[in-house]
Design an enzyme around this catalytic site. Structure first.
Site, PDB file in Angstrom:
ATOM      1  N   SER A 126      17.279 -94.283 -32.110  1.00 24.38           N
ATOM      2  CA  SER A 126      17.205 -92.862 -32.457  1.00 24.38           C
ATOM      3  C   SER A 126      18.226 -92.041 -31.684  1.00 24.38           C
ATOM      4  CB  SER A 126      15.790 -92.338 -32.155  1.00 24.38           C
ATOM      5  OG  SER A 126      15.743 -90.927 -32.190  1.00 24.38           O
ATOM      6  N   TYR A 154       9.920 -90.919 -25.655  1.00 28.62           N
ATOM      7  CA  TYR A 154      10.345 -91.599 -26.883  1.00 28.62           C
ATOM      8  C   TYR A 154      11.801 -92.061 -26.767  1.00 28.62           C
ATOM      9  CZ  TYR A 154      11.580 -91.970 -31.878  1.00 28.62           C
ATOM     10  OH  TYR A 154      12.037 -92.399 -33.109  1.00 28.62           O
TER      11      TYR A 154
END
Length: 325
Positions: A126, A154
């Site tokens: 990501s 994350y």
């Protein structure tokens, strides 16, 4: 070829599965079975009707011992606890993102020892691996050699997993490919726990006649990719030769840079001012901090060498969504 997709019943997993089945082959080999592992079974009619598809339902970490009794020629690891969830529940992020990925890689290492062949392993990373650190400020434009300094749990999970993938590839246990996905917009369906979820909601809900909340200032710039562009990027990354992929580090997929205000202007051109009026600006400091920490502008030379290009405009992204709705 036997293929496993974790997160296979989710939005991207479903889109990837449909694309693979339509192609019928991967790396020149016919697809024989496609296992979709997720918390819930796939629901798309085309997947339910295809004899090549098998569902494996349940918690991934708990299902791995049974799931990995089979050998897979390719694994697409899309399953992940998303950004907002990881900030709210630290243990969930560690378990779902780090531990599940490590055990999946270990299962592939064991398979390589049994078969002598290194399976293909794609990891969906990501843009959240980037952030601005006091010692290393984030540049205005992220290049392929920009150092990741994630500022969320994350993002840290994704970067750690990238490095594990690189090391397992270096050792010859897998043929690992990681791609840093941009925020995918517009996603259909219900909102999820991702901090970036509103970047679909402010289009999806108004087009359905519903109100939506935008938790950031409209001047906020973001890096986006449509579902079609994202799937095309994943497939190009796994089809590329080791030499063309270039090294073991993750590749940044192409990004369309827009502000939230420009997204709303495109919504107005597509559906009229009444659609835009359904979007309410209600700042949320926690969401703004996460999203505002992600880079919005990229120059992805490696992706360009693979023939990948960003979406031309957000108008095109909306048109793509409406065509499928």
């Amino acid at each position: 070829m036997n293929i496993l997709i974790t997160g296979g019943a989710g939005f991207l997993g479903t889109r990837l599965a449909l694309a693979l089945l339509e192609r019928g082959s991967l790396r020149g080999r016919a697809i024989r079975t496609l296992v979709l592992a997720d918390l819930f079974p796939a629901s798309h009619p085309a997947l339910l009707a295809d004899a090549r598809v098998r569902a494996d339902t349940g918690d991934l970490l708990e299902r791995l011992p049974a799931l990995m009794q089979a050998d897979y020629d390719a694994v697409f690891h899309l399953a992940s606890a998303v950004s907002g969830e990881c900030e709210a529940d630290f243990e969930l992020g560690l378990r779902s993102n780090l531990e599940a990925t490590r055990r999946l890689l270990e299962a592939q290492r064991a398979q390589q020892a049994r078969t002598g062949q290194a399976p293909l392993f794609f990891f969906a990373s990501s843009v959240a691996v980037y952030g601005s650190d006091a010692a290393i400020p984030l540049p205005a434009v992220v290049q392929d050699d920009t150092l990741p300094t994630p500022q969320s749990s994350y993002g840290i999970h994704k970067f750690v997993c990238e490095q594990l993938l690189a090391d397992y590839t270096r050792k010859g246990y897998i043929d690992g490919r990681a791609a840093r996905l941009m925020t995918v917009s517009v996603r259909p369906g219900r909102p999820n726990g991702a901090a970036s979820g509103f970047l679909s909601g402010i289009v999806r809900e108004p087009l359905a006649g519903l109100e939506a909340v935008c938790p950031v200032d409209p001047s906020t710039a973001v890096a986006l990719a449509s579902p079609d562009t994202t799937i095309a990027g994943i497939l190009k990354v796994v089809e590329a030769s080791r030499e063309d992929f270039g090294g073991r580090t993750a590749v940044n997929l192409p990004a369309l840079t827009v502000t939230v205000a420009q997204m709303l202007e495109a919504l107005g051109r597509s559906a009229g001012p009444e659609a835009v009026a359904r979007v309410r600006i209600a700042p949320d400091a926690a969401v703004a901090r996460i999203v505002g920490g992600w880079p919005a502008r990229f120059e992805s030379a490696r992706a360009a060498r693979l023939g990948l290009r960003a979406d031309a405009s957000f108008d095109d992204v909306i048109a793509q969504f409406r065509a499928l709705s």
